[in-house]
Design a protein around this motif. Sequence first.
Motif, short mmCIF file in Angstrom:
data_model
loop_
_atom_site.label_atom_id
_atom_site.label_comp_id
_atom_site.label_asym_id
_atom_site.label_seq_id
_atom_site.Cartn_x
_atom_site.Cartn_y
_atom_site.Cartn_z
N ILE A 80 22.66 49.13 46.01
CA ILE A 80 23.27 48.75 44.89
C ILE A 80 22.50 49.49 43.58
O ILE A 80 23.39 49.73 42.67
N THR B 15 18.59 42.37 40.74
CA THR B 15 18.35 42.71 42.14
C THR B 15 17.02 41.89 42.59
O THR B 15 16.62 41.03 43.13
N LEU C 42 25.09 39.32 42.71
CA LEU C 42 26.01 40.18 43.24
C LEU C 42 27.21 40.78 42.54
O LEU C 42 27.23 41.94 42.19
N GLY D 92 23.61 41.79 52.37
CA GLY D 92 24.13 41.70 51.04
C GLY D 92 24.74 42.93 50.50
O GLY D 92 25.24 42.71 49.24
N ASN E 236 29.14 43.21 52.66
CA ASN E 236 30.29 43.19 51.74
C ASN E 236 31.28 44.34 51.64
O ASN E 236 30.61 45.60 52.00
N VAL F 140 31.52 36.84 49.98
CA VAL F 140 30.08 37.30 49.78
C VAL F 140 29.32 37.05 51.03
O VAL F 140 29.29 36.05 51.41
N ASP G 157 26.08 36.27 51.88
CA ASP G 157 25.09 35.57 51.38
C ASP G 157 24.13 34.95 52.24
O ASP G 157 23.93 35.25 53.40
#
Length: 297
Positions: free
Chosen positions: A107, A124, A138, A185, A206, A223, A225
Amino acid sequence: MLSLFRVVSFGVELPDDYLAAVQHAVSEAGGDIVELENFTNDRFKATILAVGYDGDTAAGLSALRAAVKPVITDTLGTAVMPAELAGPHRKMLIMDVDSTLIKQEVIELLAEHAGKHMEVAALTEAAMRGELDFAQSLHARVETLRDLPVDVTERVRETVQLSDGAAELVEAFLDAGHVVGVVSGGFSQILDPLAEDLKLHYWRANLLGTAEGALTGLVDGAVVDRAAKEASLREWAEAENIDLAQTIAIGDGANDLDMLAAAGLGVAFNAKPAVREAADAAINIPYLDVARLFAGV
């Protein structure tokens, strides 16, 4: 009753005084060292003790782990696990991806292309420490990616680096006939080709939303998670008819905690303090294949 354990000490260097302190701690806790094996490769060294304990498995684990804990340092580790984990049974290895299987947080790599790296990195870090709800964090981070061209995922994928020892760890488990899966994730657009290249049995992540050649800033579907990670471990172990006692889970963040707790051995990899404290074992050197020794693979 006599229970058998495997006590694995490891480090880039492994001083004799550290090994002596571990052996003394094990003996003082009631452990009987019956065998010693040394291991070395071009990255780290290890010593594996076979230990007998007069008591049940739960009591032995508690006593031996408590005994070696004060000896462990930031660069020298010792892990205790039931000897049967290194036995002939088929096992499953399940790992987190970002900062575990790979060196980076995907990410954050994506956010660099949106000029939002610092903002996303802070979110994060807070999420991995457990200070923010993972799903909310997220969604906030993915929102910063809105309107980036879809092909940014391909450019990011080219920069992803496996953690040192990751390929060796996966290959060793697969060659021995064991099951390997990863649950992330992060994002399928990055993980799918990587998992296929590594020939993993299972993977889950995801999915970034896309429309008209751009990212929508949304996550498509539910999601992945903390709860989903644990559920993946249980689902895949059941599908492969593997007892949870023969599973090893590795992760670094708060959203890995339930998965680590459910596994036969939960391993923190260069993890946040709360994760290291909760895990059964911690690897604090940058070599993921230390975990091979925990399972005797």
